[in-house]
Enzyme design. Structure first.
Site, PDB file in Angstrom:
ATOM      1  N   GLN A   1      56.446  34.489  33.902  1.00  0.00           N
ATOM      2  CA  GLN A   1      56.750  33.806  32.744  1.00  0.00           C
ATOM      3  C   GLN A   1      56.554  32.269  33.237  1.00  0.00           C
ATOM      4  OE1 GLN A   1      59.632  36.142  33.143  1.00  0.00           O
ATOM      5  NE2 GLN A   1      58.087  37.416  32.585  1.00  0.00           N
ATOM      6  N   ASP A  47      36.719  27.278  35.471  1.00  0.00           N
ATOM      7  CA  ASP A  47      35.397  27.955  35.098  1.00  0.00           C
ATOM      8  C   ASP A  47      35.405  28.291  33.879  1.00  0.00           C
ATOM      9  OD1 ASP A  47      37.391  29.910  36.400  1.00  0.00           O
ATOM     10  OD2 ASP A  47      36.096  31.343  35.561  1.00  0.00           O
ATOM     11  N   GLY A 106      53.010  40.190  33.369  1.00  0.00           N
ATOM     12  CA  GLY A 106      51.836  41.028  33.585  1.00  0.00           C
ATOM     13  C   GLY A 106      51.140  40.295  34.623  1.00  0.00           C
ATOM     14  N   HIS A 107      50.789  40.720  35.811  1.00  0.00           N
ATOM     15  CA  HIS A 107      50.195  40.010  36.899  1.00  0.00           C
ATOM     16  C   HIS A 107      48.832  40.590  37.341  1.00  0.00           C
ATOM     17  CE1 HIS A 107      54.135  37.642  37.927  1.00  0.00           C
ATOM     18  NE2 HIS A 107      53.855  37.466  36.536  1.00  0.00           N
ATOM     19  N   LYS A 135      49.455  32.785  37.733  1.00  0.00           N
ATOM     20  CA  LYS A 135      50.400  32.442  38.957  1.00  0.00           C
ATOM     21  C   LYS A 135      50.313  33.626  40.110  1.00  0.00           C
ATOM     22  CE  LYS A 135      53.717  33.340  36.035  1.00  0.00           C
ATOM     23  NZ  LYS A 135      52.841  33.208  34.594  1.00  0.00           N
ATOM     24  N   ASN A 151      58.117  42.321  31.752  1.00  0.00           N
ATOM     25  CA  ASN A 151      57.370  41.744  30.944  1.00  0.00           C
ATOM     26  C   ASN A 151      56.236  40.975  31.394  1.00  0.00           C
ATOM     27  OD1 ASN A 151      59.360  40.283  32.270  1.00  0.00           O
ATOM     28  ND2 ASN A 151      60.037  38.967  30.267  1.00  0.00           N
ATOM     29  N   ASP A 157      51.073  33.466  31.832  1.00  0.00           N
ATOM     30  CA  ASP A 157      49.618  34.003  32.155  1.00  0.00           C
ATOM     31  C   ASP A 157      48.794  32.749  32.781  1.00  0.00           C
ATOM     32  OD1 ASP A 157      50.211  36.335  31.386  1.00  0.00           O
ATOM     33  OD2 ASP A 157      49.752  35.603  29.001  1.00  0.00           O
TER      34      ASP A 157
HETATM   35  P1  GDP Z   1      49.977  35.270  35.684  1.00  0.00           P
HETATM   36  O1  GDP Z   1      50.783  36.172  34.630  1.00  0.00           O
HETATM   37  O2  GDP Z   1      50.440  34.007  35.627  1.00  0.00           O
HETATM   38  O3  GDP Z   1      49.948  35.990  37.001  1.00  0.00           O
HETATM   39  O4  GDP Z   1      48.544  35.547  35.045  1.00  0.00           O
HETATM   40  P2  GDP Z   1      47.851  36.799  34.432  1.00  0.00           P
HETATM   41  O5  GDP Z   1      47.505  37.641  35.634  1.00  0.00           O
HETATM   42  O6  GDP Z   1      48.491  37.433  33.448  1.00  0.00           O
HETATM   43  O7  GDP Z   1      46.535  36.134  33.963  1.00  0.00           O
HETATM   44  C1  GDP Z   1      45.547  35.382  34.613  1.00  0.00           C
HETATM   45  C2  GDP Z   1      44.347  36.102  34.575  1.00  0.00           C
HETATM   46  O8  GDP Z   1      43.465  35.218  35.036  1.00  0.00           O
HETATM   47  C3  GDP Z   1      44.088  37.361  35.596  1.00  0.00           C
HETATM   48  O9  GDP Z   1      43.098  38.127  34.954  1.00  0.00           O
HETATM   49  C4  GDP Z   1      43.570  36.776  36.790  1.00  0.00           C
HETATM   50  O10 GDP Z   1      42.932  37.537  37.607  1.00  0.00           O
HETATM   51  C5  GDP Z   1      42.678  35.732  36.334  1.00  0.00           C
HETATM   52  N1  GDP Z   1      42.501  34.269  37.007  1.00  0.00           N
HETATM   53  C6  GDP Z   1      43.039  33.867  37.814  1.00  0.00           C
HETATM   54  N2  GDP Z   1      42.684  32.631  38.362  1.00  0.00           N
HETATM   55  C7  GDP Z   1      41.629  32.573  37.813  1.00  0.00           C
HETATM   56  C8  GDP Z   1      40.409  31.605  37.582  1.00  0.00           C
HETATM   57  O11 GDP Z   1      40.393  30.679  38.330  1.00  0.00           O
HETATM   58  N3  GDP Z   1      39.472  32.161  36.917  1.00  0.00           N
HETATM   59  C9  GDP Z   1      39.100  33.214  36.053  1.00  0.00           C
HETATM   60  N4  GDP Z   1      38.011  33.095  35.555  1.00  0.00           N
HETATM   61  N5  GDP Z   1      40.052  33.923  36.047  1.00  0.00           N
HETATM   62  C10 GDP Z   1      41.042  33.649  36.953  1.00  0.00           C
HETATM   63  P1  IMO Z   2      53.800  36.374  33.096  1.00  0.00           P
HETATM   64  O1  IMO Z   2      54.504  36.498  34.237  1.00  0.00           O
HETATM   65  C1  IMO Z   2      53.255  35.328  28.782  1.00  0.00           C
HETATM   66  C2  IMO Z   2      56.596  36.080  26.202  1.00  0.00           C
HETATM   67  C3  IMO Z   2      56.415  37.231  24.867  1.00  0.00           C
HETATM   68  C4  IMO Z   2      57.274  36.708  23.796  1.00  0.00           C
HETATM   69  C5  IMO Z   2      58.518  35.834  24.579  1.00  0.00           C
HETATM   70  C6  IMO Z   2      59.747  36.809  24.818  1.00  0.00           C
HETATM   71  O2  IMO Z   2      52.477  37.376  33.010  1.00  0.00           O
HETATM   72  O3  IMO Z   2      53.354  35.005  32.764  1.00  0.00           O
HETATM   73  P2  IMO Z   2      60.132  39.017  26.273  1.00  0.00           P
HETATM   74  O4  IMO Z   2      59.632  40.394  26.283  1.00  0.00           O
HETATM   75  O5  IMO Z   2      60.294  38.308  27.656  1.00  0.00           O
HETATM   76  O6  IMO Z   2      61.661  39.003  25.630  1.00  0.00           O
HETATM   77  O7  IMO Z   2      59.197  38.071  25.440  1.00  0.00           O
HETATM   78  O8  IMO Z   2      57.868  35.687  25.964  1.00  0.00           O
HETATM   79  N1  IMO Z   2      56.347  36.575  27.274  1.00  0.00           N
HETATM   80  C7  IMO Z   2      55.207  36.211  28.241  1.00  0.00           C
HETATM   81  N2  IMO Z   2      54.039  35.609  27.915  1.00  0.00           N
HETATM   82  N3  IMO Z   2      53.471  35.903  29.948  1.00  0.00           N
HETATM   83  C8  IMO Z   2      54.375  36.406  30.413  1.00  0.00           C
HETATM   84  O9  IMO Z   2      54.547  36.888  31.648  1.00  0.00           O
HETATM   85  C9  IMO Z   2      55.500  36.752  29.328  1.00  0.00           C
HETATM   86  N4  IMO Z   2      56.750  37.376  29.418  1.00  0.00           N
HETATM   87  C10 IMO Z   2      57.242  37.328  28.238  1.00  0.00           C
HETATM   88  O10 IMO Z   2      55.320  37.333  24.689  1.00  0.00           O
HETATM   89  O11 IMO Z   2      56.848  35.544  23.255  1.00  0.00           O
HETATM   90 MG    MG Z   3      50.773  37.249  32.932  1.00  0.00          MG
END
Ligand code: GDP
Ligand code: IMO
Ligand code: MG
Length: 428
Positions: A223, A332, A40-41, A16, A38, A13
């Protein structure tokens, strides 16, 4: 040749897909190489959110090829839902290709994932319950079902017929759950096969031809390093290889064809699920990070654990993945902090460590060594040039680059595509 890997440096999270989406403007192809639903983007374009689990983040650009490599475990129901949701929003999905070698997530994987994690009384992982671990287990046990089997009706039925009794035995005897019906699986998955067949192919020549033709290819990690099955905080990890080495085995692209690696670093740190987290702040600082950053899981909705940036972890990710450049996100979120801390190393039994502890006992007992920075108390979300960032923010970023020994290339100051400060142009 122009290939770029985007990898998470912390516990997931990091943002990426925001970085992938930004760089995908210049890419011909975006590829997922590991993990499954798994992930969540969330991508935000003009304040509109797109949530992705299996589809590569390049999907939002017309004409960009989106490849799901053999290292990904594909939940057919999930990917079809995503494809339908994209189509409903007017997005062209014709560029999707799914590897015929990718493994298929089956209903029993999801059941076993949930029940087995509940049964781990002493070391519950807190998985996403998407069947990811059990699907990779079956792959390694050589009883998995691949996309090439799914789209072959006869072979699919034969494989399910062979495997299901063993799975039902486990589901009924160990977990006391009702069995999964053979005919229900076959009927449901035949429907998925029908719809997915046009997208399934051998992605290995496709991808290698793209690279050999000099097209720009972006590999999108899901991940992150600390969730890697080998390099993360085992056993509190996922079942795949999110590190850059995962690209080659997860796509059939040789290591020598990989040009550059970008590590995505959240300006602070979060973790979902169980396991050690040395810089975790179980106090009002952690609360503030969670509230400012709306830190709740995209897949499960769970509140994310929060803490200060662990630059020692990022440095380790740099070593494992050979990270060339850093993309720092969510700067931010720190805008209104009076004081910000960064962990620059670990002490154990009074001694500074030189490596990342393998033993969780040690990792749980390390003392993070912090440096303290004055906050910048300025809204950075509208800044588009590095030079315009507040001095204190620049000091924080520069120290991050020094400690990790990784060059800074991008700073993100908001979820939207345009809320991006580019320091290093032409990464491709
Ligand atoms: P990922 O799993 O690594 O792709 O990240 P996620 O999408 O799960 O979580 C990142 C969250 O932060 C998303 O809701 C993005 O829209 C948001 N995001 C990404 N870059 C920024 C940033 O620079 N500032 C803020 N406030 N939100 C961001
Ligand atoms: P993104 O791509 C954050 C965590 C789960 C759990 C462990 C194992 O959005 O960054 P799993 O279901 O993969 O066997 O769970 O890994 N986990 C993540 N945590 N971001 C993710 O993906 C994750 N995918 C799995 O919470 O601790
Ligand atoms: Mg994510």
């Amino acid at each position: 040749m122009s290939t770029l890997v985007i990898t998470g440096t912390q516990w997931g999270d990091e943002g990426k897909c925001k970085i992938v989406d930004y760089l995908a403007q210049q890419a011909d192809t975006v590829v997922r190489f590991q993990g499954g639903s798994n992930a969540g983007h969330t991508v935000t374009v003009n304040n509109e959110e797109y949530k992705l689990r299996l589809l590569p983040s390049g999907i939002l650009y017309k004409g960009t090829k989106c490849i799901i490599g053999n290292g990904v475990v594909v939940d057919p129901q999930c990917i079809l839902e995503e494809m339908d949701a994209m189509t409903a929003r007017g997005i062209d999905i014709s560029g999707i290709r799914i590897s015929n070698r990718a493994h298929v997530v089956m209903p029993y994987h999801k059941i076993i994932d949930e029940l087995s994690d509940e049964a781990r009384a002493f070391h519950k992982i807190g998985t996403t319950k998407r069947g990811i671990g059990p699907c990779y287990m079956d792959r390694d046990d050589r009883i998995g079902i691949r996309m090439c089997d799914l789209i072959d009706d006869y072979e699919f039925e034969r494989r399910v017929w062979q495997i299901l009794p063993q799975k039902n035995e486990m589901i009924m005897r160990i977990y006391r759950h009702e069995p999964v019906s053979f005919s229900a699986i076959v009927a449901e998955y035949k429907g998925y096969a029908e719809r997915l067949r046009p997208y399934v192919c051998d992605t290995i020549p496709l991808l290698n031809d793209e690279i050999d033709a000099g097209h720009k290819v972006l590999f999108e990690g899901a991940q992150a390093t600390m969730l890697d099955i080998d390099y993360g905080t085992y056993p509190y990890v996922t079942a795949s290889h999110p590190v850059s080495g995962g690209v080659s085995v997860g796509t059939g692209v040789a290591p020598k064809k990989i040009d550059k690696v970008i590590g995505v670093v959240k300006a602070y740190c979060t973790r979902v699920g169980e396991g050690p987290f040395p810089t975790e702040q179980l106090n009002e600082i952690g609360e503030k990070l969670r509230n400012n950053g709306h830190e709740y899981g995209t897949v499960t909705g769970r509140p994310r654990r929060t803490g200060w940036l662990d630059a020692y972890v990022v440095k380790y990710a740099g070593l494992i993945s050979g990270i060339d450049y850093m993309a720092v996100t969510r700067l931010d979120i720190l805008d209104d902090f009076d004081e910000i801390k960064m962990c620059v190393g670990y002490k154990f039994n009074g001694q500074m460590l030189n490596e990342m502890p393998a033993s969780l006992k040690v990792l749980a007992a390390v003392e993070p060594v912090y440096e303290t920075f004055d906050g910048w108390k300025t809204d950075t979300s509208k800044i588009r040039n590095y030079d315009d960032l507040p001095e204190n923010a620049k000091k924080y970023l520069q120290r991050m680059a020094e400690v990790t020994n990784i060059e800074l290339a991008i700073v993100s100051v908001g979820p939207n595509r345009d809320q991006t400060i580019v320091i290093k142009e032409n990464l491709f």
